[in-house]
Design a protein around this motif. Structure first.
Motif, mmCIF file in Angstrom:
data_model
loop_
_atom_site.group_PDB
_atom_site.id
_atom_site.type_symbol
_atom_site.label_atom_id
_atom_site.label_comp_id
_atom_site.label_asym_id
_atom_site.label_seq_id
_atom_site.Cartn_x
_atom_site.Cartn_y
_atom_site.Cartn_z
ATOM 1 N N ARG A 86 65.702 5.574 46.962
ATOM 2 C CA ARG A 86 64.964 4.604 47.786
ATOM 3 C C ARG A 86 64.757 3.300 47.035
ATOM 4 N NH1 ARG A 86 59.886 5.515 49.430
ATOM 5 N NH2 ARG A 86 60.157 4.454 51.434
ATOM 6 N N ALA A 87 64.418 3.395 45.754
ATOM 7 C CA ALA A 87 64.229 2.183 44.944
ATOM 8 C C ALA A 87 65.537 1.419 44.804
ATOM 9 C CB ALA A 87 63.669 2.559 43.572
ATOM 10 N N ILE A 88 66.632 2.143 44.586
ATOM 11 C CA ILE A 88 67.941 1.497 44.463
ATOM 12 C C ILE A 88 68.318 0.816 45.774
ATOM 13 C CG2 ILE A 88 70.414 1.933 44.189
ATOM 14 C CD1 ILE A 88 69.669 4.141 42.185
ATOM 15 N N ARG A 89 68.056 1.491 46.880
ATOM 16 C CA ARG A 89 68.406 0.898 48.176
ATOM 17 C C ARG A 89 67.590 -0.370 48.428
ATOM 18 N NH1 ARG A 89 67.318 0.237 53.463
ATOM 19 N NH2 ARG A 89 69.085 0.389 54.885
ATOM 20 N N ARG A 90 66.298 -0.344 48.133
ATOM 21 C CA ARG A 90 65.482 -1.550 48.310
ATOM 22 C C ARG A 90 66.026 -2.699 47.469
ATOM 23 N NH1 ARG A 90 61.100 2.127 47.994
ATOM 24 N NH2 ARG A 90 60.758 1.549 45.815
ATOM 25 N N LEU A 112 77.921 11.006 42.326
ATOM 26 C CA LEU A 112 78.983 10.265 42.999
ATOM 27 C C LEU A 112 78.885 10.385 44.518
ATOM 28 C CD1 LEU A 112 82.000 11.092 40.655
ATOM 29 C CD2 LEU A 112 80.731 8.941 40.822
ATOM 30 N N LEU A 113 78.316 11.471 44.994
ATOM 31 C CA LEU A 113 78.112 11.631 46.430
ATOM 32 C C LEU A 113 76.898 10.861 46.924
ATOM 33 C CD1 LEU A 113 78.855 15.443 46.827
ATOM 34 C CD2 LEU A 113 80.167 13.572 47.840
ATOM 35 N N LEU A 114 75.917 10.648 46.059
ATOM 36 C CA LEU A 114 74.657 10.044 46.481
ATOM 37 C C LEU A 114 74.598 8.527 46.301
ATOM 38 C CD1 LEU A 114 72.168 12.666 44.991
ATOM 39 C CD2 LEU A 114 72.626 12.268 47.417
ATOM 40 N N ALA A 115 74.989 8.047 45.131
ATOM 41 C CA ALA A 115 74.733 6.638 44.804
ATOM 42 C C ALA A 115 75.614 5.639 45.567
ATOM 43 C CB ALA A 115 74.851 6.424 43.299
ATOM 44 N N PRO A 116 76.944 5.829 45.616
ATOM 45 C CA PRO A 116 77.770 4.810 46.299
ATOM 46 C C PRO A 116 77.392 4.564 47.762
ATOM 47 C CG PRO A 116 79.141 6.198 44.912
ATOM 48 C CD PRO A 116 77.779 6.836 44.929
ATOM 49 N N ASP A 130 65.578 5.698 55.096
ATOM 50 C CA ASP A 130 65.153 6.995 54.576
ATOM 51 C C ASP A 130 65.889 8.146 55.240
ATOM 52 O OD1 ASP A 130 63.452 5.697 52.904
ATOM 53 O OD2 ASP A 130 61.593 6.320 53.888
ATOM 54 N N GLY A 131 66.160 8.015 56.541
ATOM 55 C CA GLY A 131 66.864 9.083 57.241
ATOM 56 C C GLY A 131 68.251 9.316 56.680
ATOM 57 N N ARG A 132 68.958 8.229 56.366
ATOM 58 C CA ARG A 132 70.300 8.370 55.811
ATOM 59 C C ARG A 132 70.256 8.956 54.396
ATOM 60 N NH1 ARG A 132 70.764 3.845 59.093
ATOM 61 N NH2 ARG A 132 70.027 2.403 57.499
ATOM 62 N N ILE A 133 69.252 8.563 53.627
ATOM 63 C CA ILE A 133 69.094 9.149 52.286
ATOM 64 C C ILE A 133 68.830 10.641 52.392
ATOM 65 C CG2 ILE A 133 67.551 9.245 50.282
ATOM 66 C CD1 ILE A 133 67.376 6.192 50.426
ATOM 67 N N ASP A 134 68.021 11.049 53.345
ATOM 68 C CA ASP A 134 67.733 12.475 53.521
ATOM 69 C C ASP A 134 68.986 13.249 53.926
ATOM 70 O OD1 ASP A 134 65.057 12.335 52.787
ATOM 71 O OD2 ASP A 134 64.388 11.905 54.832
ATOM 72 N N LEU A 135 69.848 12.635 54.731
ATOM 73 C CA LEU A 135 71.108 13.292 55.093
ATOM 74 C C LEU A 135 71.987 13.503 53.865
ATOM 75 C CD1 LEU A 135 72.076 11.469 58.424
ATOM 76 C CD2 LEU A 135 71.367 13.852 58.172
#
Length: 209
Positions: free
Chosen positions: A89-93, A154-158, A194-199
């Protein structure tokens, strides 16, 4: 008696951040940042010598804001999944607020800009270390669906960063994309995400959220 700053260095950096967020690092000049800060050119050179040094200080200031957010949100009292979510979440912001600047930096990276590459390798890695440490913890606790922490990262950050950089690029350069593509990109990069991060977390973590 030495010169007093009167906060002029801070004024210049804060103005530079606003300009970089709007135009990218290469989108403004020293004279422009001085004019908008109402600080004379001589004081700029006194503090930073040149724009390369100024850009590095600007990036370091922004990065410290990201790391401050991560330090506030990540805790040993929280589960590994909760901490990974907080980091993402912090990275996305950060990516969303600075997406035009990040898109210009991506161009520098792919263009082989040695100064930018060296700065990133020395200074823009701590958030990755925090994220990887939490994924290692999750791996040790048997919470990952994927084979190892690197695969998880690699699945989460990019998917968290790249859409924002692409949106920033599309705001700086006009692409002949169909309306549906433009709409999809706006939806992908709008809101809190947040919804996409949870997915993404559901795809990497097993068990309860």
């Amino acid at each position: 008696m030495g010169r007093t700053s009167a906060g002029n260095d801070t004024k210049l950096i804060q103005t530079g951040i606003r300009l970089a967020r709007a135009k990218g690092l290469g989108g403004f000049t020293v004279r422009e940042v001085c004019a908008k800060s109402r600080v004379n050119l001589g004081m700029f050179h006194y503090y930073f010598t040149n724009k390369d040094n100024f850009d590095r200080k600007l990036l370091a200031t922004l990065y410290e804001e990201l790391m401050k957010d991560i330090r506030v949100d990540v805790s040993d009292r929280c589960s590994a999944r909760e901490n990974v979510r907080a980091v993402l979440r912090a990275i996305r912001r950060f990516a969303r607020e600075n997406r035009r600047m990040l898109s210009s930096m991506v161009g520098d990276v792919f263009g082989g800009n040695e100064k930018i590459l060296a700065f990133i390798s020395r200074n823009f890695t701590r958030h990755i270390s925090v994220l990887f440490a939490q994924l290692e913890r999750a791996h040790k606790e048997g919470l990952l669906r994927v084979p190892d922490p690197l695969s998880a990262m690699l699945l989460l950050a990019p998917p968290v960063v790249f859409p924002q950089a692409l949106a920033g690029l599309s705001e700086r350069i006009t692409f002949p994309w169909p309306p549906k593509v433009k709409k999809a990109l706006r939806e992908l990069t709008s809101g809190d995400g947040d919804g996409r991060i949870d997915l993404l977390l559901d795809a990497v973590f097993k068990g309860e959220k």
